[in-house]
Structure formats: structure tokens, C-alpha cells
Design an enzyme around this catalytic site. Structure first.
Site, PDB file in Angstrom:
ATOM      1  N   LYS A  13       0.832  -1.216   0.000  1.00 50.89           N
ATOM      2  CA  LYS A  13       0.000   0.000   0.000  1.00 50.89           C
ATOM      3  C   LYS A  13       0.865   1.264   0.000  1.00 50.89           C
ATOM      4  O   LYS A  13       0.654   2.167  -0.795  1.00 50.89           O
ATOM      5  CB  LYS A  13      -0.925   0.018   1.227  1.00 50.89           C
ATOM      6  N   ARG A  88      -9.773   1.146   8.747  1.00 49.73           N
ATOM      7  CA  ARG A  88      -9.242  -0.178   9.047  1.00 49.73           C
ATOM      8  C   ARG A  88     -10.251  -1.055   9.769  1.00 49.73           C
ATOM      9  O   ARG A  88      -9.919  -2.157  10.182  1.00 49.73           O
ATOM     10  CB  ARG A  88      -7.999  -0.018   9.911  1.00 49.73           C
ATOM     11  N   ARG A 127      11.301  -5.669   4.887  1.00 49.40           N
ATOM     12  CA  ARG A 127      11.033  -4.231   4.707  1.00 49.40           C
ATOM     13  C   ARG A 127      12.025  -3.372   5.495  1.00 49.40           C
ATOM     14  O   ARG A 127      12.327  -3.647   6.642  1.00 49.40           O
ATOM     15  CB  ARG A 127       9.616  -3.906   5.157  1.00 49.40           C
ATOM     16  N   ARG A 160      11.050  -1.741  11.041  1.00 51.72           N
ATOM     17  CA  ARG A 160       9.984  -1.378  11.968  1.00 51.72           C
ATOM     18  C   ARG A 160       9.867  -2.400  13.090  1.00 51.72           C
ATOM     19  O   ARG A 160       9.990  -3.594  12.859  1.00 51.72           O
ATOM     20  CB  ARG A 160       8.649  -1.282  11.210  1.00 51.72           C
ATOM     21  N   ARG A 171      -0.692  -9.169  13.253  1.00 52.49           N
ATOM     22  CA  ARG A 171      -1.276  -8.115  12.417  1.00 52.49           C
ATOM     23  C   ARG A 171      -2.128  -8.711  11.297  1.00 52.49           C
ATOM     24  O   ARG A 171      -3.134  -8.135  10.908  1.00 52.49           O
ATOM     25  CB  ARG A 171      -0.163  -7.222  11.839  1.00 52.49           C
TER      26      ARG A 171
HETATM   27  P1  ADP Z   1       1.072  -1.657   7.382  1.00 56.50           P
HETATM   28  O1  ADP Z   1       1.964  -0.880   6.459  1.00 56.50           O
HETATM   29  O2  ADP Z   1       1.751  -2.844   7.953  1.00 56.50           O
HETATM   30  O3  ADP Z   1      -0.264  -1.923   6.761  1.00 56.50           O
HETATM   31  P2  ADP Z   1       0.599   0.810   8.814  1.00 56.50           P
HETATM   32  O4  ADP Z   1       1.870   1.526   8.650  1.00 56.50           O
HETATM   33  O5  ADP Z   1      -0.552   1.213   7.956  1.00 56.50           O
HETATM   34  O6  ADP Z   1       0.851  -0.771   8.659  1.00 56.50           O
HETATM   35  O7  ADP Z   1       0.125   0.848  10.326  1.00 56.50           O
HETATM   36  C1  ADP Z   1       0.983   0.517  11.384  1.00 56.50           C
HETATM   37  C2  ADP Z   1       0.211   0.471  12.674  1.00 56.50           C
HETATM   38  O8  ADP Z   1      -0.386   1.758  12.926  1.00 56.50           O
HETATM   39  C3  ADP Z   1      -0.964  -0.498  12.699  1.00 56.50           C
HETATM   40  O9  ADP Z   1      -0.569  -1.821  13.017  1.00 56.50           O
HETATM   41  C4  ADP Z   1      -1.841   0.126  13.790  1.00 56.50           C
HETATM   42  O10 ADP Z   1      -1.312  -0.137  15.080  1.00 56.50           O
HETATM   43  C5  ADP Z   1      -1.670   1.616  13.519  1.00 56.50           C
HETATM   44  N1  ADP Z   1      -2.701   2.116  12.582  1.00 56.50           N
HETATM   45  C6  ADP Z   1      -2.500   2.610  11.334  1.00 56.50           C
HETATM   46  N2  ADP Z   1      -3.658   2.974  10.772  1.00 56.50           N
HETATM   47  C7  ADP Z   1      -4.633   2.705  11.697  1.00 56.50           C
HETATM   48  C8  ADP Z   1      -6.054   2.844  11.705  1.00 56.50           C
HETATM   49  N3  ADP Z   1      -6.732   3.329  10.643  1.00 56.50           N
HETATM   50  N4  ADP Z   1      -6.718   2.471  12.826  1.00 56.50           N
HETATM   51  C9  ADP Z   1      -6.072   1.994  13.906  1.00 56.50           C
HETATM   52  N5  ADP Z   1      -4.739   1.813  13.945  1.00 56.50           N
HETATM   53  C10 ADP Z   1      -4.013   2.162  12.853  1.00 56.50           C
HETATM   54  P1  ADP Z   2       2.141  -1.909   3.175  1.00 56.02           P
HETATM   55  O1  ADP Z   2       2.122  -0.399   3.210  1.00 56.02           O
HETATM   56  O2  ADP Z   2       0.925  -2.488   2.512  1.00 56.02           O
HETATM   57  O3  ADP Z   2       2.395  -2.515   4.519  1.00 56.02           O
HETATM   58  P2  ADP Z   2       4.722  -1.618   1.812  1.00 56.02           P
HETATM   59  O4  ADP Z   2       4.441  -0.731   0.636  1.00 56.02           O
HETATM   60  O5  ADP Z   2       5.415  -1.035   2.983  1.00 56.02           O
HETATM   61  O6  ADP Z   2       3.346  -2.366   2.247  1.00 56.02           O
HETATM   62  O7  ADP Z   2       5.538  -2.881   1.261  1.00 56.02           O
HETATM   63  C1  ADP Z   2       5.982  -3.910   2.146  1.00 56.02           C
HETATM   64  C2  ADP Z   2       7.369  -4.405   1.677  1.00 56.02           C
HETATM   65  O8  ADP Z   2       7.219  -5.089   0.429  1.00 56.02           O
HETATM   66  C3  ADP Z   2       8.395  -3.298   1.420  1.00 56.02           C
HETATM   67  O9  ADP Z   2       9.665  -3.763   1.826  1.00 56.02           O
HETATM   68  C4  ADP Z   2       8.338  -3.059  -0.094  1.00 56.02           C
HETATM   69  O10 ADP Z   2       9.600  -2.631  -0.603  1.00 56.02           O
HETATM   70  C5  ADP Z   2       8.015  -4.476  -0.595  1.00 56.02           C
HETATM   71  N1  ADP Z   2       7.175  -4.474  -1.801  1.00 56.02           N
HETATM   72  C6  ADP Z   2       6.158  -3.640  -2.114  1.00 56.02           C
HETATM   73  N2  ADP Z   2       5.602  -3.965  -3.304  1.00 56.02           N
HETATM   74  C7  ADP Z   2       6.288  -5.076  -3.735  1.00 56.02           C
HETATM   75  C8  ADP Z   2       6.205  -5.907  -4.914  1.00 56.02           C
HETATM   76  N3  ADP Z   2       5.288  -5.678  -5.867  1.00 56.02           N
HETATM   77  N4  ADP Z   2       7.061  -6.937  -5.003  1.00 56.02           N
HETATM   78  C9  ADP Z   2       7.980  -7.180  -4.038  1.00 56.02           C
HETATM   79  N5  ADP Z   2       8.117  -6.428  -2.920  1.00 56.02           N
HETATM   80  C10 ADP Z   2       7.293  -5.394  -2.772  1.00 56.02           C
END
Ligand code: ADP
Ligand code: ADP
Length: 217
Positions: A13, A88, A127, A160, A171
Site C-alpha cells: 500500500k 481499518r 522491509r 519497523r 497483524r
Molecule cells: P502496514 O503498512 O503494515 O499496513 P501501517 O503503517 O498502515 O501498517 O500501520 C501501522 C500500525 O499503525 C498499525 O498496526 C496500527 O497499530 C496503527 N494504525 C495505522 N492505521 C490505523 C487505523 N486506521 N486504525 C487503527 N490503527 C491504525
Molecule cells: P504496506 O504499506 O501495505 O504494509 P509496503 O508498501 O510497505 O506495504 O511494502 C511492504 C514491503 O514489500 C516493502 O519492503 C516493499 O519494498 C516491498 N514491496 C512492495 N511492493 C512489492 C512488490 N510488488 N514486489 C515485491 N516487494 C514489494
């Protein structure tokens, strides 16, 4: 345009939000990024959020919703935005609908990045994020030239705290139990578009932009 990006942790994302927001010239609003910024700045909001983030749980709705409400009221978001990580759960989705209705707007699209759990674990385990500019890297799939520093700004890279294996699994459970229902919520309202998020980053971006074009035409 007002767009929501949804998908399990590690779906890509944050990576795709950057490209899509740039393509549409709208700000990317990532609740995770805002929480992490507050944690690193040591604000009261950061201290509250950290407890939940470290455990891989959702930060309580009242805290999250107030923060999003403030952010989408800022001047740069008047013409639209891309939400990454919000809503979420169904309660957040309903509040977002109500907030938009109040000002005579609605979401244009909810894009779901579709990828299986095994790939998600591979992506999250490798990541790395830049402490300075927030750029997202992967030690295997998108490695920076120097594993410790960002290619874009030379900032230090970090893993992270919530990308440890046990927290990743939790998660994913939280996603399946609390976030996945919003996919049905938006599908019922004919707002959902699924995008295959497997394969190279640029292929996923191509599919996402094609989906936006289909919606615009
Ligand atoms: P990921 O990239 O793994 O999807 P995020 O960076 O979006 O995770 O979020 C990291 C953490 O921040 C989540 O595990 C949660 O604890 C918190 N968080 C982010 N967005 C929300 C939301 N909309 N509601 C509640 N908690 C959130
Ligand atoms: P999210 O925000 O959904 O948690 P991220 O964008 O942070 O996901 O991506 C999670 C990890 O996967 C990062 O290390 C990123 O570089 C890697 N990644 C993202 N898209 C791809 C892809 N299409 N193929 C392989 N690795 C990817």
C-alpha cells in the site's frame, strides 16, 4: 478524487500510494506514517499509539478518527486525497462516509491490493524504511545500493518494530478479523476495485493506474 487503498500489511500500500498519489496530484495520507512520526517526535499522541502499534493492534478509533479528521481538513486535501491505512474497520468506514456526506462528498474508489499471506510475510520480513524521507525498501525485492542507507536521501534505514515475525502474524489476524470486513462493506456499495498486487512493483502500479482510468472513462 478521494481514494482509499486497502490490503493486508505488506501488500504494498505504502509503495503504491506514493505512485498513485503522484499520478493523480493528490496528497497521500498514511495513518501509519502519521502515527510513526508522532512516536519519533515523542508527542502524547505518539505515546498513546505506540502501545498498540508495538503489539500489532489497532489504535483506538477515537484517537485515529480525530487525527484523520484534522488531516483531511488541511488545505492541501481540499481537492482530494489518497488514504493509505484508513479506514481499518467498519466503524471507521462508517465515520468516514458520514464525514464526507456532511461536506457533500463521497469516495470515488476503494482499491484493494490483493496478495496472499505467504507473500505478505516475505515482504514484511525484508522491509526497511528511511528514517529521514520515509522511502520504503526491501532487502531482496528492492534493495538500496548500501543496505544501511537510503538511495534517495542517504538517511539511515531501520526495520519497523512491528515487522517481527510474531507481530506480523498477529497483524495478519487483526487484518482478517477487523479490516477484511470493510472490503465487503465497500463491495456492497459498488465502490470496490480489486488489483492483483503480485509481481514487480511497476506491474502493480500499471494495474492500479489502469483501474483508475477505467473508473474515469
Ligand atoms: P502496514 O503498512 O503494515 O499496513 P501501517 O503503517 O498502515 O501498517 O500501520 C501501522 C500500525 O499503525 C498499525 O498496526 C496500527 O497499530 C496503527 N494504525 C495505522 N492505521 C490505523 C487505523 N486506521 N486504525 C487503527 N490503527 C491504525
Ligand atoms: P504496506 O504499506 O501495505 O504494509 P509496503 O508498501 O510497505 O506495504 O511494502 C511492504 C514491503 O514489500 C516493502 O519492503 C516493499 O519494498 C516491498 N514491496 C512492495 N511492493 C512489492 C512488490 N510488488 N514486489 C515485491 N516487494 C514489494
Amino acid at each position: 478524487m478521494r481514494i482509499v487503498l486497502v490490503g493486508p500489511p505488506g501488500a504494498g500500500k505504502g509503495t503504491q500510494a506514493e505512485f498513485i498519489a503522484e499520478h493523480l496530484s493528490i496528497p497521500k495520507i498514511s495513518t501509519g506514517d502519521i502515527f510513526r512520526k508522532n512516536v519519533s517526535q515523542g508527542t502524547p499522541l505518539g505515546a498513546e499509539a505506540k502501545k498498540y502499534m508495538d503489539a500489532g493492534d489497532l489504535v483506538p478509533d477515537e484517537v485515529t478518527i480525530a487525527m484523520v479528521k484534522d488531516r483531511i481538513s488541511e488545505p492541501d486535501a481540499v481537492g482530494g486525497y489518497l488514504l493509505d491505512g484508513f479506514p481499518r474497520n467498519v466503524a471507521q468506514a462508517k465515520v468516514l462516509d458520514a464525514m464526507l456526506e456532511e461536506i457533500g462528498h463521497c469516495l470515488d474508489m476503494v482499491m484493494e491490493l490483493v496478495v496472499d499471506d505467504e507473500e505478505v510475510v516475505r515482504r514484511l520480513a525484508g522491509r526497511r524504511t528511511c528514517r529521514d524521507c520515509g522511502q520504503i525498501w526491501h532487502i531482496v525485492f528492492d534493495p538500496p545500493a548500501d543496505p544501511e542507507h537510503c538511495d534517495r536521501c542517504s538517511g539511515a534505514l531501520f526495520q519497523r518494530d512491528d515487522d517481527k515475525e510474531a507481530t506480523i502474524r498477529h497483524r495478519l489476524e487483526v487484518y482478517n478479523e477487523q479490516t477484511a470486513p470493510i472490503v465487503d462493506y465497500y463491495a456492497d456499495r459498488s465502490m470496490l476495485v480489486g488489483v492483483d498486487a503480485t509481481g514487480p512493483v511497476e506491474n502493480v502500479t500499471g494495474r492500479a493506474i489502469a483501474a483508475l482510468r477505467r473508473m474515469e472513462s
